[in-house]
Design a protein around this motif. Structure first.
Motif, PDB file in Angstrom:
ATOM      1  N   LEU A 172      39.785  49.680  30.046  1.00  8.86           N
ATOM      2  CA  LEU A 172      40.593  49.209  31.852  1.00  8.86           C
ATOM      3  C   LEU A 172      39.221  48.398  32.235  1.00  8.86           C
ATOM      4  CD1 LEU A 172      42.429  52.450  32.612  1.00  8.86           C
ATOM      5  CD2 LEU A 172      43.585  50.346  31.423  1.00  8.86           C
ATOM      6  N   ALA A 173      38.824  48.795  32.462  1.00 10.62           N
ATOM      7  CA  ALA A 173      37.280  48.503  33.146  1.00 10.62           C
ATOM      8  C   ALA A 173      37.199  46.803  32.742  1.00 10.62           C
ATOM      9  CB  ALA A 173      36.039  49.460  33.571  1.00 10.62           C
ATOM     10  N   THR A 174      37.546  47.283  31.254  1.00 12.83           N
ATOM     11  CA  THR A 174      36.505  46.106  30.858  1.00 12.83           C
ATOM     12  C   THR A 174      37.497  44.641  30.814  1.00 12.83           C
ATOM     13  OG1 THR A 174      35.447  46.768  29.019  1.00 12.83           O
ATOM     14  CG2 THR A 174      36.315  44.993  28.115  1.00 12.83           C
ATOM     15  N   LYS A 175      39.508  45.296  30.428  1.00 13.57           N
ATOM     16  CA  LYS A 175      40.526  44.149  31.246  1.00 13.57           C
ATOM     17  C   LYS A 175      40.069  43.156  32.114  1.00 13.57           C
ATOM     18  CE  LYS A 175      43.323  46.419  27.531  1.00 13.57           C
ATOM     19  NZ  LYS A 175      44.181  46.707  27.588  1.00 13.57           N
ATOM     20  N   LEU A 176      39.696  44.632  33.333  1.00 15.54           N
ATOM     21  CA  LEU A 176      39.678  44.256  34.730  1.00 15.54           C
ATOM     22  C   LEU A 176      38.536  43.592  34.885  1.00 15.54           C
ATOM     23  CD1 LEU A 176      39.844  44.593  37.878  1.00 15.54           C
ATOM     24  CD2 LEU A 176      38.897  45.935  38.125  1.00 15.54           C
ATOM     25  N   ALA A 177      37.482  42.752  34.611  1.00 18.05           N
ATOM     26  CA  ALA A 177      36.471  42.412  34.659  1.00 18.05           C
ATOM     27  C   ALA A 177      36.676  41.178  33.527  1.00 18.05           C
ATOM     28  CB  ALA A 177      35.369  43.201  33.619  1.00 18.05           C
ATOM     29  N   ASN A 178      37.612  41.074  32.733  1.00 20.71           N
ATOM     30  CA  ASN A 178      38.176  39.995  32.181  1.00 20.71           C
ATOM     31  C   ASN A 178      38.840  39.088  32.847  1.00 20.71           C
ATOM     32  OD1 ASN A 178      35.942  40.416  30.288  1.00 20.71           O
ATOM     33  ND2 ASN A 178      37.303  41.491  29.230  1.00 20.71           N
ATOM     34  N   LEU A 179      39.982  39.168  33.777  1.00 22.13           N
ATOM     35  CA  LEU A 179      40.526  38.754  34.603  1.00 22.13           C
ATOM     36  C   LEU A 179      39.695  37.167  35.189  1.00 22.13           C
ATOM     37  CD1 LEU A 179      43.045  41.615  36.244  1.00 22.13           C
ATOM     38  CD2 LEU A 179      43.834  40.072  33.983  1.00 22.13           C
ATOM     39  N   SER A 180      40.511  36.087  35.056  1.00 21.24           N
ATOM     40  CA  SER A 180      40.753  35.269  35.861  1.00 21.24           C
ATOM     41  C   SER A 180      40.894  35.464  37.201  1.00 21.24           C
ATOM     42  CB  SER A 180      40.108  33.981  34.948  1.00 21.24           C
ATOM     43  OG  SER A 180      41.799  34.246  34.528  1.00 21.24           O
ATOM     44  N   THR A 181      41.947  36.271  37.593  1.00 16.00           N
ATOM     45  CA  THR A 181      42.307  36.199  38.893  1.00 16.00           C
ATOM     46  C   THR A 181      41.258  35.715  40.002  1.00 16.00           C
ATOM     47  OG1 THR A 181      43.749  37.463  38.750  1.00 16.00           O
ATOM     48  CG2 THR A 181      43.863  37.197  41.108  1.00 16.00           C
ATOM     49  N   PRO A 182      41.497  34.571  40.686  1.00 20.40           N
ATOM     50  CA  PRO A 182      40.954  33.516  41.204  1.00 20.40           C
ATOM     51  C   PRO A 182      39.880  34.499  42.771  1.00 20.40           C
ATOM     52  CG  PRO A 182      42.272  32.031  41.519  1.00 20.40           C
ATOM     53  CD  PRO A 182      42.869  33.225  41.048  1.00 20.40           C
ATOM     54  N   ASP A 183      40.912  35.857  43.785  1.00 23.09           N
ATOM     55  CA  ASP A 183      40.604  36.819  44.780  1.00 23.09           C
ATOM     56  C   ASP A 183      40.215  37.433  43.643  1.00 23.09           C
ATOM     57  OD1 ASP A 183      42.888  36.757  43.124  1.00 23.09           O
ATOM     58  OD2 ASP A 183      43.915  38.255  45.281  1.00 23.09           O
ATOM     59  N   MET A 184      39.558  37.889  42.819  1.00 21.47           N
ATOM     60  CA  MET A 184      38.863  39.087  42.935  1.00 21.47           C
ATOM     61  C   MET A 184      37.174  39.034  42.939  1.00 21.47           C
ATOM     62  SD  MET A 184      40.423  39.721  38.571  1.00 21.47           S
ATOM     63  CE  MET A 184      39.351  41.052  38.716  1.00 21.47           C
ATOM     64  N   PRO A 185      37.035  40.183  43.605  1.00 21.36           N
ATOM     65  CA  PRO A 185      35.636  39.854  44.437  1.00 21.36           C
ATOM     66  C   PRO A 185      35.099  40.191  43.729  1.00 21.36           C
ATOM     67  CG  PRO A 185      37.065  41.694  44.794  1.00 21.36           C
ATOM     68  CD  PRO A 185      37.957  41.091  44.590  1.00 21.36           C
ATOM     69  N   ALA A 186      33.973  40.040  43.435  1.00 21.11           N
ATOM     70  CA  ALA A 186      32.727  40.135  42.598  1.00 21.11           C
ATOM     71  C   ALA A 186      32.150  41.624  41.594  1.00 21.11           C
ATOM     72  CB  ALA A 186      31.210  40.279  42.568  1.00 21.11           C
ATOM     73  N   TRP A 187      32.487  43.026  42.605  1.00 20.96           N
ATOM     74  CA  TRP A 187      32.815  44.381  42.423  1.00 20.96           C
ATOM     75  C   TRP A 187      33.026  44.806  41.033  1.00 20.96           C
ATOM     76  CZ3 TRP A 187      36.564  47.569  42.195  1.00 20.96           C
ATOM     77  CH2 TRP A 187      37.905  47.362  42.868  1.00 20.96           C
ATOM     78  N   THR A 188      34.244  43.924  40.889  1.00 24.67           N
ATOM     79  CA  THR A 188      35.720  44.225  40.071  1.00 24.67           C
ATOM     80  C   THR A 188      35.382  43.733  37.750  1.00 24.67           C
ATOM     81  OG1 THR A 188      36.555  42.130  40.151  1.00 24.67           O
ATOM     82  CG2 THR A 188      37.781  43.112  40.607  1.00 24.67           C
ATOM     83  N   ARG A 189      34.043  43.032  38.462  1.00 19.52           N
ATOM     84  CA  ARG A 189      33.801  42.396  37.552  1.00 19.52           C
ATOM     85  C   ARG A 189      31.980  43.672  36.990  1.00 19.52           C
ATOM     86  NH1 ARG A 189      31.005  37.971  37.800  1.00 19.52           N
ATOM     87  NH2 ARG A 189      31.506  37.622  40.018  1.00 19.52           N
ATOM     88  N   GLN A 190      31.818  44.154  37.932  1.00 20.73           N
ATOM     89  CA  GLN A 190      30.647  45.524  37.390  1.00 20.73           C
ATOM     90  C   GLN A 190      31.311  46.899  36.917  1.00 20.73           C
ATOM     91  OE1 GLN A 190      29.372  45.541  41.439  1.00 20.73           O
ATOM     92  NE2 GLN A 190      29.031  43.640  41.905  1.00 20.73           N
ATOM     93  N   MET A 191      31.920  46.872  37.030  1.00 19.00           N
ATOM     94  CA  MET A 191      33.519  48.444  36.601  1.00 19.00           C
ATOM     95  C   MET A 191      32.430  48.727  35.001  1.00 19.00           C
ATOM     96  SD  MET A 191      34.638  49.353  38.804  1.00 19.00           S
ATOM     97  CE  MET A 191      35.899  50.521  38.358  1.00 19.00           C
ATOM     98  N   PRO A 192      32.507  47.713  33.886  1.00 14.77           N
ATOM     99  CA  PRO A 192      32.353  48.694  33.288  1.00 14.77           C
ATOM    100  C   PRO A 192      30.978  49.174  33.004  1.00 14.77           C
ATOM    101  CG  PRO A 192      33.360  46.298  32.760  1.00 14.77           C
ATOM    102  CD  PRO A 192      33.152  46.606  34.112  1.00 14.77           C
ATOM    103  N   ALA A 193      30.395  48.433  33.787  1.00 10.33           N
ATOM    104  CA  ALA A 193      28.625  49.051  33.708  1.00 10.33           C
ATOM    105  C   ALA A 193      28.529  50.069  34.449  1.00 10.33           C
ATOM    106  CB  ALA A 193      27.457  47.817  34.557  1.00 10.33           C
TER     107      ALA A 193
END
Length: 254
Positions: A172-193
């Motif tokens: 799920l975290a990988t799917k979140l990090a791969n989204l390209s929604t403009p309003d997403m904060p940077a921490w959403t791409r940190q979740m897989p880590a």
């Protein structure tokens, strides 16, 4: 004849004696009924079967928005009947999932039902029941509309910290990090880590976080940069490695 009429007038006075007697009889009957029925309680048949989309709209005279609101209020108050409150652990979550998706067909943009699923029904103490909720939030959270990503983030949270399912939460975290929604904060791409660290895969987590610092630091908030550095220096690297690592030694006081 006049004597008989006079006698009848002096006879039984219903207004004086009959009406009070009738009221007393009704009171006695009411008390008797109460003593027999006072222990009876309304039984809850759990989550009702979900209608088809067509049936749900027809029941609301063709108004999908009215259906969305009426069924939403039903889901919000479901189980609270007869003066009693039903524990969330007693709900049929598979049936609830069907209701969530029915509501989505009636209004896919509203965040009312996703919030109800995530924050209300997601509070159940029976953690295995959360899988249908997570399945629903996973679908809703991948929509391109603004702020929908946060439901996928909530799915990650429930899977990781409530169910402690590191495999599902990483997916799920990988799917979140791969989204390209403009309003997403940077921490959403940190979740897989973060989840890789919990799984003991610190090298993979290090690569993800270092890649973010090297490629995206200029677009990130200073607080997010500090968070990434804290994870690298405190949770991934050993104290000896952190003492000489440029990322850690560049922190004031580090």
């Amino acid at each position: 004849m006049a004597t008989m009429i006079a006698h009848d007038k002096r006879g039984f006075d219903f207004a004086r004696w009959g009406l009070p007697a009738l009221l007393i009889l009704m009171l006695v009957c009411n008390i008797a009924f109460w003593t027999q029925a006072r222990h009876a309680r309304t039984t809850w048949g759990n989550v009702p079967p979900v209608p088809s989309e067509r049936g749900a709209i027809i029941a609301m005279l063709g108004d999908a928005q009215m259906g969305y609101r009426v069924y939403g209020l039903m889901l919000q108050n479901l189980g609270d009947i007869g003066g009693r409150i039903t524990n969330l652990a007693q709900y049929d979550y598979t049936a609830l999932k069907d209701w969530f998706f029915l509501e989505d067909t009636l209004d896919s943009k509203s965040n009312y039902i996703p919030a109800l699923a995530a924050y209300y029904y997601g509070a159940t103490t029976k953690h295995d029941d959360l899988t249908p909720v997570i399945d629903y939030l996973e679908v809703i959270g991948q929509r391109p509309e603004p702020q929908k990503w946060r439901w996928l983030a909530q799915a990650v949270f429930l899977s990781r910290y409530t169910q402690n399912d590191l495999v599902r939460s990483f997916d799920l975290a990988t799917k979140l990090a791969n989204l390209s929604t403009p309003d997403m904060p940077a921490w959403t791409r940190q979740m897989p880590a973060f989840i890789l660290v919990a799984r003991g895969e610190k090298e993979a987590a290090y690569d993800i976080l270092m890649g973010m610092l090297q490629n995206d630091a200029e677009k990130m908030d200073p607080a997010e940069i500090r968070l990434i550095r804290d994870w690298i220096c405190d949770k991934i690297l050993t104290p000896a490695q952190a003492a000489t690592h440029p990322v850690c030694t560049s922190i004031p006081g580090g």
